[in-house]
Every structure is written in structure tokens, then in C-alpha cells.
Design an enzyme around this catalytic site. Sequence first.
Site: not given
Length: 162
Positions: A121, A139
Amino acid sequence: MEKTAIFSRPLPILILVVVAILLDQAIKAAVEMWLPFQQAVPVIPMLALYRTYNYGVAFSMLSGMEGWFIVTMRLLVVAFVLWLWRRTSKDRFFAHLGYAMIIAGALGNLVDRLIFGYVIDYVLFHTATWSFAVFNLADSFITIGAGAIILDEILHMKKQDA
């Protein structure tokens, strides 16, 4: 006669999914190569690049679970979305686009999980007193895909009311 939405057909959805996964993985490779680990790199106020690893699913939920459980769960989500995709009327453009994006995002994060054991991330929205979960392009695909499905449902309800 209903018009067939482009992403109701297998080849366009496959192309979109493959391109999205390749883009997601290319960005994650660049992040791994050039972004310092767990150090915010400001981009604009309230937005920073921040490389971290997510051992769970969205918002680090289930991070204590075994990797095989999370992989299985992601595969079940993809299978369920494929089932929805096949059952949805072929004229529902935004629904089919949403399904394709959710599949792309789930598979993009699954690639990380299988290769590294975690998901990379790197996008952080924040203020001085608050920060949103760190996330990635995959995401974003999942979130936008869910939004497209909701939009399709709203448009479909309005169409039925007319």
C-alpha cells in the site's frame, strides 16, 4: 432490443483486468524500488505517498489470519463477482464495468499476497489530526467498481420507474 454492454463480454473484461493488474503491479514495483518504507512523502496537502505492507484485507482487517485463509477468501470473492457478472443483464454497462474493476483489484492484491505474503500500500490521505487507511491502485479499482455497481442499480431503478 437491449444493447450489449462491452464488459458483459469475456474478451473486453479480460483485457481490462489484465491491463489493470499490470498497471497495479508496475506501480507497486516502482513504489518498492523508490519509496522509503513507512516514511511519508508529501505530494500535496492532505495527500502523501507512504509505503507500508498490509498483511490483512481492506483497512488491515483480518491481519492476524493465516495467508491461505485470505487467499481463499479473495478467490471466493472473485468467484462470486464472476457469478454476479454472468447473471446480470447484458445491457447493464456500469454493473459489468464495476464487476471487472472489482475482479481486477482483487486479483491485483492477490498477486502481492502470493508473491510477498502481504499487499503493498502507498497512498495516504491525512490531516494533522486524522489519517485514512493507506491504500493502493487495486483498492481504488475495488472501490470505484463498487461505486459503478451502485450507480448502475440506481439508474436501473429509475429506468424501471419511468
